[in-house]
Design a protein around this motif. Structure first.
Motif, mmCIF file in Angstrom:
data_model
loop_
_atom_site.group_PDB
_atom_site.id
_atom_site.type_symbol
_atom_site.label_atom_id
_atom_site.label_comp_id
_atom_site.label_asym_id
_atom_site.label_seq_id
_atom_site.Cartn_x
_atom_site.Cartn_y
_atom_site.Cartn_z
ATOM 1 N N GLN A 177 0.827 -1.201 0.000
ATOM 2 C CA GLN A 177 0.000 0.000 0.000
ATOM 3 C C GLN A 177 0.866 1.258 0.000
ATOM 4 O O GLN A 177 0.607 2.215 -0.741
ATOM 5 C CB GLN A 177 -0.942 -0.011 1.208
ATOM 6 C CG GLN A 177 -1.977 1.070 1.191
ATOM 7 C CD GLN A 177 -2.950 0.956 2.354
ATOM 8 O OE1 GLN A 177 -2.691 0.284 3.348
ATOM 9 N NE2 GLN A 177 -4.080 1.619 2.239
ATOM 10 N N LEU A 178 1.913 1.272 0.800
ATOM 11 C CA LEU A 178 2.821 2.415 0.841
ATOM 12 C C LEU A 178 3.543 2.595 -0.494
ATOM 13 O O LEU A 178 3.793 3.707 -0.936
ATOM 14 C CB LEU A 178 3.844 2.246 1.976
ATOM 15 C CG LEU A 178 3.297 2.372 3.387
ATOM 16 C CD1 LEU A 178 4.341 1.921 4.414
ATOM 17 C CD2 LEU A 178 2.833 3.796 3.671
ATOM 18 N N GLN A 179 3.855 1.487 -1.133
ATOM 19 C CA GLN A 179 4.488 1.531 -2.452
ATOM 20 C C GLN A 179 3.517 2.142 -3.466
ATOM 21 O O GLN A 179 3.896 2.998 -4.265
ATOM 22 C CB GLN A 179 4.895 0.116 -2.860
ATOM 23 C CG GLN A 179 5.842 0.045 -4.009
ATOM 24 C CD GLN A 179 6.299 -1.390 -4.272
ATOM 25 O OE1 GLN A 179 5.896 -2.328 -3.582
ATOM 26 N NE2 GLN A 179 7.127 -1.547 -5.270
ATOM 27 N N HIS A 180 2.268 1.724 -3.404
ATOM 28 C CA HIS A 180 1.233 2.262 -4.297
ATOM 29 C C HIS A 180 1.061 3.763 -4.104
ATOM 30 O O HIS A 180 0.824 4.500 -5.069
ATOM 31 C CB HIS A 180 -0.092 1.529 -4.056
ATOM 32 C CG HIS A 180 -1.220 2.062 -4.854
ATOM 33 N ND1 HIS A 180 -1.351 1.839 -6.210
ATOM 34 C CD2 HIS A 180 -2.276 2.833 -4.496
ATOM 35 C CE1 HIS A 180 -2.435 2.461 -6.651
ATOM 36 N NE2 HIS A 180 -3.012 3.069 -5.632
ATOM 37 N N LEU A 181 1.210 4.243 -2.874
ATOM 38 C CA LEU A 181 1.079 5.668 -2.567
ATOM 39 C C LEU A 181 2.340 6.462 -2.925
ATOM 40 O O LEU A 181 2.353 7.683 -2.810
ATOM 41 C CB LEU A 181 0.750 5.868 -1.085
ATOM 42 C CG LEU A 181 -0.609 5.355 -0.625
ATOM 43 C CD1 LEU A 181 -0.728 5.460 0.895
ATOM 44 C CD2 LEU A 181 -1.737 6.107 -1.313
ATOM 45 N N GLY A 182 3.407 5.761 -3.325
ATOM 46 C CA GLY A 182 4.640 6.437 -3.696
ATOM 47 C C GLY A 182 5.500 6.846 -2.513
ATOM 48 O O GLY A 182 6.401 7.670 -2.649
ATOM 49 N N VAL A 183 5.255 6.256 -1.364
ATOM 50 C CA VAL A 183 5.970 6.603 -0.143
ATOM 51 C C VAL A 183 7.195 5.701 0.041
ATOM 52 O O VAL A 183 8.225 6.125 0.541
ATOM 53 C CB VAL A 183 5.025 6.502 1.081
ATOM 54 C CG1 VAL A 183 5.751 6.701 2.388
ATOM 55 C CG2 VAL A 183 3.885 7.503 0.942
ATOM 56 N N VAL A 184 7.078 4.457 -0.387
ATOM 57 C CA VAL A 184 8.138 3.463 -0.230
ATOM 58 C C VAL A 184 8.465 2.864 -1.592
ATOM 59 O O VAL A 184 7.575 2.655 -2.417
ATOM 60 C CB VAL A 184 7.685 2.345 0.749
ATOM 61 C CG1 VAL A 184 8.621 1.159 0.740
ATOM 62 C CG2 VAL A 184 7.553 2.894 2.161
ATOM 63 N N GLU A 185 9.747 2.601 -1.786
ATOM 64 C CA GLU A 185 10.187 1.884 -2.980
ATOM 65 C C GLU A 185 10.699 0.527 -2.523
ATOM 66 O O GLU A 185 11.459 0.436 -1.547
ATOM 67 C CB GLU A 185 11.306 2.650 -3.677
ATOM 68 C CG GLU A 185 11.768 1.993 -4.953
ATOM 69 C CD GLU A 185 12.864 2.792 -5.633
ATOM 70 O OE1 GLU A 185 13.884 2.186 -6.003
ATOM 71 O OE2 GLU A 185 12.691 4.017 -5.770
ATOM 72 N N ALA A 186 10.260 -0.531 -3.198
ATOM 73 C CA ALA A 186 10.694 -1.885 -2.849
ATOM 74 C C ALA A 186 11.400 -2.491 -4.058
ATOM 75 O O ALA A 186 10.869 -2.473 -5.168
ATOM 76 C CB ALA A 186 9.491 -2.738 -2.448
ATOM 77 N N GLY A 218 11.700 10.212 -1.636
ATOM 78 C CA GLY A 218 11.753 11.625 -1.269
ATOM 79 C C GLY A 218 10.384 12.129 -0.854
ATOM 80 O O GLY A 218 10.240 12.866 0.127
ATOM 81 N N THR A 219 9.366 11.717 -1.594
ATOM 82 C CA THR A 219 7.988 12.069 -1.246
ATOM 83 C C THR A 219 7.630 11.513 0.120
ATOM 84 O O THR A 219 6.983 12.179 0.927
ATOM 85 C CB THR A 219 7.008 11.527 -2.305
ATOM 86 O OG1 THR A 219 7.328 12.103 -3.570
ATOM 87 C CG2 THR A 219 5.565 11.816 -1.957
ATOM 88 N N GLY A 220 8.060 10.286 0.396
ATOM 89 C CA GLY A 220 7.783 9.655 1.678
ATOM 90 C C GLY A 220 8.382 10.423 2.845
ATOM 91 O O GLY A 220 7.781 10.522 3.911
ATOM 92 N N ARG A 221 9.564 10.971 2.644
ATOM 93 C CA ARG A 221 10.228 11.731 3.713
ATOM 94 C C ARG A 221 9.512 13.031 4.038
ATOM 95 O O ARG A 221 9.482 13.463 5.176
ATOM 96 C CB ARG A 221 11.665 12.068 3.326
ATOM 97 C CG ARG A 221 12.570 10.925 3.398
ATOM 98 C CD ARG A 221 14.018 11.321 3.228
ATOM 99 N NE ARG A 221 14.804 10.111 3.193
ATOM 100 C CZ ARG A 221 15.106 9.389 4.252
ATOM 101 N NH1 ARG A 221 14.722 9.773 5.428
ATOM 102 N NH2 ARG A 221 15.799 8.290 4.143
#
Length: 143
Positions: free
Chosen positions: A47-56, A68-71
């Motif tokens: 879900q966080l990956q989908h939101l662009g907050v985390v890259e896996a 960067g967006t996640g930070r």
């Protein structure tokens, strides 16, 4: 107001990733360190990956990184996205509330909910991992 377990886990994961530096921990590593089930953590990471907050990234040299967006994302915005839209109470549920047509409580609760989110809006993940939290997060190790 109470956040879902998924939102709680998501916030803990992004906080841990914010202090990970170059380590790029795996989902399993983060789940173990943060004390959550791997299967639940994997769903939250997706879900966080989908939101662009985390890259896996998979494979050798892979792992999780905070984007960067996640930070810099607003915690209020992130919690809104994770929690979804909806009222604090379900007035129209299986058994609709008999007061729904003339109730002032629903509006008051909606305003309180928005005030809750608004209080989180100025905060970023970077703010959440400032001293003393960041150093504590760094001490958490795999068991």
């Amino acid at each position: 107001m109470r956040l879902t377990k998924s939102t709680d886990i998501a916030l803990r994961i992004v906080m841990r990733l914010a202090v990970a530096g170059e380590a790029n921990p795996t989902t399993r590593d983060v789940a173990e360190v943060m004390g959550v089930q791997y299967t639940h953590a994997a769903k939250v990471v997706a879900q966080l990956q989908h939101l662009g907050v985390v890259e896996a990234r998979r494979g050798r040299g892979g792992g999780l990184t905070l984007t960067g967006t996640g930070r810099t994302t607003s915690i209020g915005r992130l919690v809104r996205q994770l929690e979804g839209v909806g009222d604090v109470v379900d007035c129209e549920g299986d058994v609709p509330c008999p007061l729904a047509a003339a109730c002032r409580l629903r509006r008051a609760l909606r305003q309180a909910q928005e005030a809750f989110y608004a209080s989180l809006d100025p905060l970023s993940v970077e703010d959440l991992v400032a001293d003393p939290t960041g150093p504590v997060l760094l001490t958490l190790q795999l068991k």
